[in-house]
Write a protein that holds these residues in place. Structure first.
Motif, mmCIF file in Angstrom:
data_model
loop_
_atom_site.group_PDB
_atom_site.id
_atom_site.type_symbol
_atom_site.label_atom_id
_atom_site.label_comp_id
_atom_site.label_asym_id
_atom_site.label_seq_id
_atom_site.Cartn_x
_atom_site.Cartn_y
_atom_site.Cartn_z
ATOM 1 N N ASP A 198 -19.400 -6.084 52.286
ATOM 2 C CA ASP A 198 -18.723 -5.476 51.681
ATOM 3 C C ASP A 198 -17.959 -4.400 53.130
ATOM 4 O OD1 ASP A 198 -17.998 -2.941 50.695
ATOM 5 O OD2 ASP A 198 -20.546 -2.162 50.282
ATOM 6 N N TYR A 247 -19.848 -1.902 55.277
ATOM 7 C CA TYR A 247 -20.921 -1.597 54.648
ATOM 8 C C TYR A 247 -22.406 -2.540 54.680
ATOM 9 C CZ TYR A 247 -18.416 2.322 53.773
ATOM 10 O OH TYR A 247 -17.574 3.762 54.107
ATOM 11 N N HIS A 284 -29.003 1.055 53.423
ATOM 12 C CA HIS A 284 -29.050 -0.646 52.648
ATOM 13 C C HIS A 284 -28.956 -0.876 53.965
ATOM 14 C CE1 HIS A 284 -25.382 0.366 50.584
ATOM 15 N NE2 HIS A 284 -25.314 0.089 51.341
ATOM 16 N N PHE A 329 -22.565 -3.513 42.268
ATOM 17 C CA PHE A 329 -20.970 -4.510 42.223
ATOM 18 C C PHE A 329 -21.146 -5.163 40.797
ATOM 19 C CE2 PHE A 329 -20.812 -3.104 47.239
ATOM 20 C CZ PHE A 329 -20.384 -2.511 47.114
ATOM 21 N N ARG A 386 -20.954 11.605 58.374
ATOM 22 C CA ARG A 386 -20.352 10.439 57.191
ATOM 23 C C ARG A 386 -21.623 9.647 56.551
ATOM 24 N NH1 ARG A 386 -19.697 5.621 53.214
ATOM 25 N NH2 ARG A 386 -18.731 6.583 51.725
ATOM 26 N N ASP A 445 -23.191 7.406 53.958
ATOM 27 C CA ASP A 445 -22.929 5.982 52.821
ATOM 28 C C ASP A 445 -24.205 6.750 51.693
ATOM 29 O OD1 ASP A 445 -20.822 4.447 51.721
ATOM 30 O OD2 ASP A 445 -23.491 2.978 52.187
ATOM 31 N N VAL A 446 -23.721 6.838 50.486
ATOM 32 C CA VAL A 446 -23.945 6.749 49.119
ATOM 33 C C VAL A 446 -25.944 7.764 49.686
ATOM 34 C CG1 VAL A 446 -23.390 4.801 47.532
ATOM 35 C CG2 VAL A 446 -25.734 4.715 49.756
ATOM 36 N N GLU A 488 -21.909 11.434 51.322
ATOM 37 C CA GLU A 488 -20.897 10.704 49.841
ATOM 38 C C GLU A 488 -22.206 11.559 48.920
ATOM 39 O OE1 GLU A 488 -19.322 6.903 48.147
ATOM 40 O OE2 GLU A 488 -20.693 6.884 48.831
ATOM 41 N N LEU A 497 -18.547 13.182 44.042
ATOM 42 C CA LEU A 497 -17.763 12.445 43.433
ATOM 43 C C LEU A 497 -17.250 12.228 41.931
ATOM 44 C CD1 LEU A 497 -18.918 9.005 44.920
ATOM 45 C CD2 LEU A 497 -17.544 10.644 45.578
ATOM 46 N N ARG A 503 -16.020 2.281 36.551
ATOM 47 C CA ARG A 503 -14.444 1.726 37.421
ATOM 48 C C ARG A 503 -14.083 0.562 36.509
ATOM 49 N NH1 ARG A 503 -13.038 1.621 42.368
ATOM 50 N NH2 ARG A 503 -15.130 2.190 43.226
ATOM 51 N N HIS A 538 -11.379 5.116 50.616
ATOM 52 C CA HIS A 538 -12.057 3.710 50.999
ATOM 53 C C HIS A 538 -11.765 3.045 50.005
ATOM 54 C CE1 HIS A 538 -15.249 5.645 52.222
ATOM 55 N NE2 HIS A 538 -15.905 3.615 51.705
ATOM 56 N N ASP A 539 -12.652 4.040 48.380
ATOM 57 C CA ASP A 539 -13.328 3.580 47.469
ATOM 58 C C ASP A 539 -12.517 3.575 45.724
ATOM 59 O OD1 ASP A 539 -15.134 2.407 48.768
ATOM 60 O OD2 ASP A 539 -16.778 4.325 48.078
ATOM 61 N N PHE A 540 -11.780 4.460 45.833
ATOM 62 C CA PHE A 540 -10.705 4.987 45.171
ATOM 63 C C PHE A 540 -9.384 4.823 44.715
ATOM 64 C CE2 PHE A 540 -14.608 7.280 45.075
ATOM 65 C CZ PHE A 540 -15.499 6.134 43.700
ATOM 66 N N ARG A 596 -10.438 -1.349 44.646
ATOM 67 C CA ARG A 596 -10.866 -1.081 45.700
ATOM 68 C C ARG A 596 -9.475 -1.109 46.915
ATOM 69 N NH1 ARG A 596 -16.950 -0.238 47.361
ATOM 70 N NH2 ARG A 596 -17.021 -2.756 47.422
HETATM 71 O O1 ISL Z 1 -20.413 6.145 41.848
HETATM 72 C C1 ISL Z 1 -19.253 4.972 42.655
HETATM 73 C C2 ISL Z 1 -18.579 4.882 41.491
HETATM 74 O O2 ISL Z 1 -18.333 6.209 40.310
HETATM 75 C C3 ISL Z 1 -19.606 3.958 43.330
HETATM 76 O O3 ISL Z 1 -17.927 4.057 43.997
HETATM 77 C C4 ISL Z 1 -19.781 4.681 44.862
HETATM 78 O O4 ISL Z 1 -19.792 5.786 44.950
HETATM 79 C C5 ISL Z 1 -19.447 3.824 45.804
HETATM 80 O O5 ISL Z 1 -19.736 2.216 45.667
HETATM 81 C C6 ISL Z 1 -20.582 4.355 46.977
HETATM 82 O O6 ISL Z 1 -19.838 3.648 47.953
HETATM 83 C C7 ISL Z 1 -20.435 3.168 49.359
HETATM 84 O O7 ISL Z 1 -21.375 3.064 49.650
HETATM 85 C C8 ISL Z 1 -21.278 1.292 49.479
HETATM 86 C C9 ISL Z 1 -20.034 1.026 49.939
HETATM 87 O O8 ISL Z 1 -19.029 0.033 49.112
HETATM 88 C C10 ISL Z 1 -18.889 1.741 49.926
HETATM 89 O O9 ISL Z 1 -17.379 1.413 50.741
HETATM 90 C C11 ISL Z 1 -19.259 3.260 49.493
HETATM 91 O O10 ISL Z 1 -18.599 4.174 49.923
HETATM 92 C C12 ISL Z 1 -22.228 0.517 49.608
HETATM 93 O O11 ISL Z 1 -22.509 0.872 51.025
#
Ligand code: ISL
Ligand code: CA
Length: 551
Positions: A61, A64, A104, A146, A199, A201-202, A256, A282, A294, A329-331, A415
């Motif tokens: 990923d 990540y 994770h 995913f 920052r 993550d999740v 996040e 988000l 998504r 980087h996710d949207f 993405r």
């Molecule tokens: O909430 C979401 C969609 O409504 C997701 O986009 C979620 O926020 C996102 O998948 C979490 O993102 C983060 O953790 C992931 C990684 O793939 C992303 O790039 C990162 O920003 C797992 O580490």
């Protein structure tokens, strides 16, 4: 008015290192590439950089999935180069925020490799979540972000491990105090190097609902908020990190926030909570997602979009702080999603810049937005690299969707839209690499690129530069109040930023139609996206800042 902090005054530039600039011709962006571009970054006027993960990782990923939290992935460079970058940034007055991914790890991390050992007394067993299956299947019906089950079976152990993301991203078990100590060591290691924050993550996902009860999978956003995020011990864990480590450094943290609703936000960032400094909510990123998430698109509702800014500002009040953004980087690319990436690409990119740079909250600019980079559409699924896109492709094909049908969804929401290389100039591969890029360059690079934008005085880049300088010069945009000025026109978004001695009114036309200019007596135009203004009409995607004048 909220108290002053450097991170409220920050203007963050997010760099996806893999796609920014390749310095050695292997097709992969790297730290050397960032070092080459420091003048560019400084010229833009930003004062803080957030780097996506650059640690050792099998890159299932794109970083990540970390297999060693203490080393730099050789693809990106060396620890010496990292230190050189940090010093160079600090020398220019630019701060550096690193990505912290501790919900994770990678399945190739030694913790997980050890955890898989079936022996009873295995000290790593409880670093992750291992459960027995049910009726020959996984322990419950949780679905990974995913796609597919959130559990994977390991024969040696005759047990399933939890992974909210890919099978190569097993969730760490924060219930285990040893895991929390490992995380604190990671935090200290990087903070002692002198970085300026993380920052995270999740981060709302780190505490699990240990009953592991089945979820109601009919609405994924609901599952994220009530099942995967905001678990029973999340605030306790964050307070512990803050108390034991974070509070000892002059740094900032931005979480996040999947699943963090307006009601919950200040539990994470409220002044007296001792948890995080700010979050990325988000909610607006899900505004065109149906219950399936998504790849279940629904039309954008502009009124709802405006309302979200207003409601979130109210929800934060003087207690907490947001970081504001329109893409990452996710949207998808913001100009493609919220603007018009065809006829009005330049105008709408400038207008969206004005929106995030006049909002209350710390603006975060994703690399490439400053030249109006757009979504991309590749011909074949083989051209896509993202693990999420590839997983969902498999699932949608099983459901009978054709490749072409799936590609239509990906070009809207996938993405990889935001992961194509930075477009520096119109030479081969857009000046990103002398080799073969790890993902194709967006073909629009021939006319959308940095060199082009540097040449034209009315370019998107120059607008960002001026708008950033303007924000830095007007602290009311940071600390002043935000109040919506209600209008009955769907496409107009009007708001005031006000302090004791300054008062500005921002008028944005979020649409490709011109609309009547609202009544603005007592206000004078000070800054705008368009050089010429019609006294009676607001042009397509025109944005202006007016100053209240004494009468
Ligand atoms: O909430 C979401 C969609 O409504 C997701 O986009 C979620 O926020 C996102 O998948 C979490 O993102 C983060 O953790 C992931 C990684 O793939 C992303 O790039 C990162 O920003 C797992 O580490
Ligand atoms: Ca490289």
């Amino acid at each position: 008015m909220s108290e002053k902090s450097w991170w409220k005054e920050a203007i963050i530039y997010q760099i996806y290192p893999r796609s920014f600039r390749d310095s050695n011709g292997d097709g992969i962006g790297d730290l050397g590439g960032i070092l080459e571009k420091l003048d560019y970054i400084e010229r833009l006027g930003i004062n803080t950089i957030w780097l996506n993960p650059i640690y050792q990782s099998p890159n299932d990923d794109n970083g990540y999935d970390i297999s060693d939290y203490y080393s730099i992935h050789p693809e990106y460079g060396t620890m010496d180069q990292f230190e050189e970058l940090l010093a160079a940034l600090h020398g220019r007055g630019i701060r550096l925020i690193m990505d912290l991914v501790v919900n994770h790890s990678s399945d190739e991390h030694e913790w997980f490799v050890n955890s898989k050992d079936p022996r009873e007394d295995n000290p790593y067993h409880d670093y992750y979540f291992w459960r027995k299956g049910k009726n020959g299947g996984p322990p419950n019906n949780w679905q990974s972000f995913f796609g597919g089950p959130a559990w994977t079976y390991v024969v040696e152990k005759d047990a399933w491990y939890l992974h909210l993301f890919s099978t190569k991203q097993p969730d760490l078990n924060w219930e285990n105090p040893r895991v929390r100590e490992e995380v604190k060591d990671v935090l200290r290691f990087w903070l002692d190097k002198g970085i300026d924050g993380f920052r995270m993550d999740v981060i709302p996902c780190i505490s699990k609902n240990l009953e592991f009860a089945d979820a109601d999978n009919s609405d994924f956003a609901h599952v994220i908020e009530y099942v995967y995020s905001n678990g029973p011990r999340v605030h306790e864990f964050l307070q512990e990190m803050h108390r034991d480590v974070l509070s000892k450094y002059n740094i900032m943290t931005v979480g996040e926030g999947p699943g963090i609703s307006q009601e919950r936000a200040n539990l994470y960032v409220g002044k007296s909570r001792g948890e995080l400094d700010m979050i990325f909510h988000l909610e607006h990123m899900g505004i065109d997602h149906g219950p399936g998430g998504r790849f279940d698109p629904k039309p954008m509702d502009l009124s709802a979009f405006k309302q979200l800014w207003v409601e979130w500002d109210k929800a934060m009040g003087d207690e907490g702080w947001l970081s504001v953004f329109l893409d990452n980087h996710d949207f998808p690319r913001m100009v493609s999603r919220f603007g018009d990436d065809q006829q009005y690409r330049v105008e709408s990119a400038k207008l969206l810049a004005m929106l995030i740079l006049t909002m209350r909250g710390t603006p975060c600019i994703y690399f490439g937005s400053e030249i109006g980079m757009t979504n991309v559409s590749f011909d074949s699924i083989e051209d896509y690299r993202d693990v999420e896109t590839r997983n969902f492709y498999r699932i949608f094909r099983e459901k009978g969707l054709s490749e072409q049908e799936f590609l239509r969804l990906v070009e809207q929401q996938g993405r990889d839209n935001v992961r194509t290389p930075m477009q520096w100039d119109n030479s081969t591969h857009a000046g990103f690499t002398t080799g073969t890029p790890w993902i194709q360059v967006n073909p629009r690079y021939t006319h959308i690129n940095v060199a082009q934008d540097h040449k034209a005085s009315d370019s998107i880049f120059h607008f960002y530069q001026e708008m950033i300088a303007w924000r830095k010069a007007h602290s009311v945009l940071v600390y002043g109040s935000f109040t919506e000025v209600v209008t009955d026109h769907e496409h107009l978004f009007i708001y005031d930023r006000k302090s004791v001695d300054e008062h500005y009114r921002i008028v944005l036309n979020l649409g490709s139609e011109q609309v009547s200019r609202p009544e603005l007596s007592g206000f004078a135009l000070v800054f705008g996206t368009h050089e010429e203004q019609d006294p009676d009409l607001v042009g397509p995607w025109e944005g202006s800042i007016y100053q209240k004048i004494e009468v």
